[in-house]
Design a protein around this motif. Structure first.
Motif, PDB file in Angstrom:
ATOM      1  N   ALA A   1      -5.461   2.694   3.658  1.00 52.72           N
ATOM      2  CA  ALA A   1      -5.366   2.581   5.116  1.00 52.72           C
ATOM      3  C   ALA A   1      -5.828   1.207   5.599  1.00 52.72           C
ATOM      4  CB  ALA A   1      -6.194   3.677   5.771  1.00 52.72           C
ATOM      5  N   THR A   2      -5.586   0.192   4.772  1.00 55.11           N
ATOM      6  CA  THR A   2      -6.014  -1.163   5.139  1.00 55.11           C
ATOM      7  C   THR A   2      -4.937  -1.890   5.940  1.00 55.11           C
ATOM      8  OG1 THR A   2      -7.349  -1.300   3.131  1.00 55.11           O
ATOM      9  CG2 THR A   2      -6.853  -3.371   4.260  1.00 55.11           C
ATOM     10  N   LEU A   3      -3.692  -1.709   5.532  1.00 58.44           N
ATOM     11  CA  LEU A   3      -2.568  -2.417   6.142  1.00 58.44           C
ATOM     12  C   LEU A   3      -2.054  -1.599   7.326  1.00 58.44           C
ATOM     13  CD1 LEU A   3      -0.654  -4.789   6.055  1.00 58.44           C
ATOM     14  CD2 LEU A   3       0.611  -3.679   4.220  1.00 58.44           C
TER      15      LEU A   3
ATOM     16  N   ARG B   1      -6.774   8.008   4.463  1.00 62.86           N
ATOM     17  CA  ARG B   1      -7.265   7.427   3.207  1.00 62.86           C
ATOM     18  C   ARG B   1      -7.584   8.556   2.228  1.00 62.86           C
ATOM     19  NH1 ARG B   1      -9.291   2.328   3.086  1.00 62.86           N
ATOM     20  NH2 ARG B   1      -9.829   2.447   5.308  1.00 62.86           N
ATOM     21  N   SER B   2      -7.042   8.454   1.009  1.00 57.19           N
ATOM     22  CA  SER B   2      -7.283   9.471  -0.020  1.00 57.19           C
ATOM     23  C   SER B   2      -7.319   8.795  -1.389  1.00 57.19           C
ATOM     24  CB  SER B   2      -6.177  10.533   0.029  1.00 57.19           C
ATOM     25  OG  SER B   2      -4.948   9.992  -0.456  1.00 57.19           O
ATOM     26  N   LYS B   3      -7.317   9.594  -2.444  1.00 57.06           N
ATOM     27  CA  LYS B   3      -7.318   9.037  -3.799  1.00 57.06           C
ATOM     28  C   LYS B   3      -6.050   8.247  -4.093  1.00 57.06           C
ATOM     29  CE  LYS B   3     -10.302  12.545  -5.914  1.00 57.06           C
ATOM     30  NZ  LYS B   3     -10.400  13.608  -6.963  1.00 57.06           N
TER      31      LYS B   3
ATOM     32  N   GLU C   1       0.830  -1.198   0.000  1.00 53.26           N
ATOM     33  CA  GLU C   1       0.000   0.000   0.000  1.00 53.26           C
ATOM     34  C   GLU C   1       0.867   1.251   0.000  1.00 53.26           C
ATOM     35  OE1 GLU C   1      -4.100  -1.219   2.395  1.00 53.26           O
ATOM     36  OE2 GLU C   1      -2.699   0.192   3.301  1.00 53.26           O
ATOM     37  N   ASN C   2       0.375   2.281  -0.673  1.00 57.36           N
ATOM     38  CA  ASN C   2       0.910   3.621  -0.491  1.00 57.36           C
ATOM     39  C   ASN C   2       0.172   4.239   0.685  1.00 57.36           C
ATOM     40  OD1 ASN C   2       2.736   3.751  -2.721  1.00 57.36           O
ATOM     41  ND2 ASN C   2       0.957   3.928  -4.082  1.00 57.36           N
TER      42      ASN C   2
END
Length: 307
Positions: free
Chosen positions: A251-253, A245-247, A185-186
């Protein structure tokens, strides 16, 4: 190998730090008393420390040669397998020492049990003679505390006794790519905390407390809002603080366990002021700016605390 000498590791007292800051004891006294504090408390603390230090030195001199080493010299001092480490000070000094001594046994001595809890300082100057005799007779036990390792793609390496912080050096957002257990993830967050078992009751616990306060419905039992690991457990915990969380960021990990089979990889997307520091000591850090990648894993070294 037989023990050849003892290294007594100490830090400056608060009084010594004040004198260093204000150039003289008189100036330090003036500043402290003008701020409404009790300067004699600093003097008393200083005196108790030096009484304990002398007692430790006198005890060690009965059996071994010794050298007194200031905390500031730990990163550059070359320890040998024949050294015995005696740390006298606060708990943080034991944690800081363990990162530089490559599995050597450490005797933690509490110089002032009336003031310090001494979780990592189970010994006192009065009991040091029997402890030292047991160590020299190879009749002692150690607690082998798991530590964490951060290794950059340029080969630089840093250890943590309690925890790592990875992110921006200030209160701006930390930007990076995180990879764990096949997921990538970013992220943009307030940084990542990686905790050992020894550190799981410290900074990590505050993160769980925050999660509990924000989500009482999800965690109605406050006892659930914590994770305490055994100090010798072969695992670490990582938590992402306040992921946004954005485009372009996810924010899952946000949480996971690092084991022998699972490491954590992070790639910096911060142009400047990205850092990795350990055990809350901001001076003990690695730069972590764009182009830097770090792997977080269990360290091969253990902190060997004489119990």
């Amino acid at each position: 190998m037989e023990i050849d000498k003892a290294i007594i590791i100490r830090d400056k007292t608060r009084l010594e730090q004040l004198i260093e800051r204000f150039n003289s004891k008189a100036q330090a006294r003036f500043y402290i008393e003008r701020s409404g504090q009790d300067f004699p408390l600093y003097e008393q603390e200083h005196e108790v420390f030096y009484q304990s230090l002398k007692q430790v030195q006198d005890t060690v001199a009965r059996w071994l040669k010794y050298k007194v080493l200031d905390r500031a010299l730990l990163p550059t001092y070359i320890f040998t397998p024949a050294d015995l480490l005696i740390v006298i000070g606060q708990d943080g000094l034991v944690a800081n020492t363990a990162k530089y001594v490559n599995n050597l046994p450490i005797i933690g001595v509490n110089p002032n049990p009336q003031q310090y809890d001494g979780i990592l300082l189970p010994h006192t100057p009065e009991k040091l003679p029997s402890t030292l005799q047991n160590v020299l007779a190879d009749n002692y036990k150690v607690k082998r505390v798991t530590m964490a390792e951060a290794k950059l793609n340029d080969g630089q390496r840093l250890l943590a006794f309690n925890d790592f912080y990875i992110g921006a050096a200030s209160h701006v957002s930390s930007r990076y790519t995180i990879s764990y257990d096949g997921l990538v993830e970013n992220q943009s967050s307030s940084g990542i905390i990686i905790s050992t078992g020894a550190g799981s009751t410290g900074w990590l616990s505050s993160v769980f407390n925050m999660a509990c306060n924000l989500s009482e419905q999800a965690l109605p039992d406050r006892s659930m809002a914590s994770l305490t690991l055994d100090w010798e457990a072969e695992k670490l915990v990582f938590v992402v603080r306040e992921p946004f969380r954005s485009k372009v960021t996810q924010a899952t990990l946000g949480y996971g366990l690092i084991t022998k089979d699972k490491s954590l990889q992070i790639e910096s997307k911060m142009p400047t002021r990205g850092v990795i520091f350990s055990d809350g000591i901001e001076a003990d850090f690695l730069h972590f700016n764009a182009g830097s990648k770090v792997a977080i894993s269990l360290a091969r070294e253990k902190a060997c605390l004489v119990v």
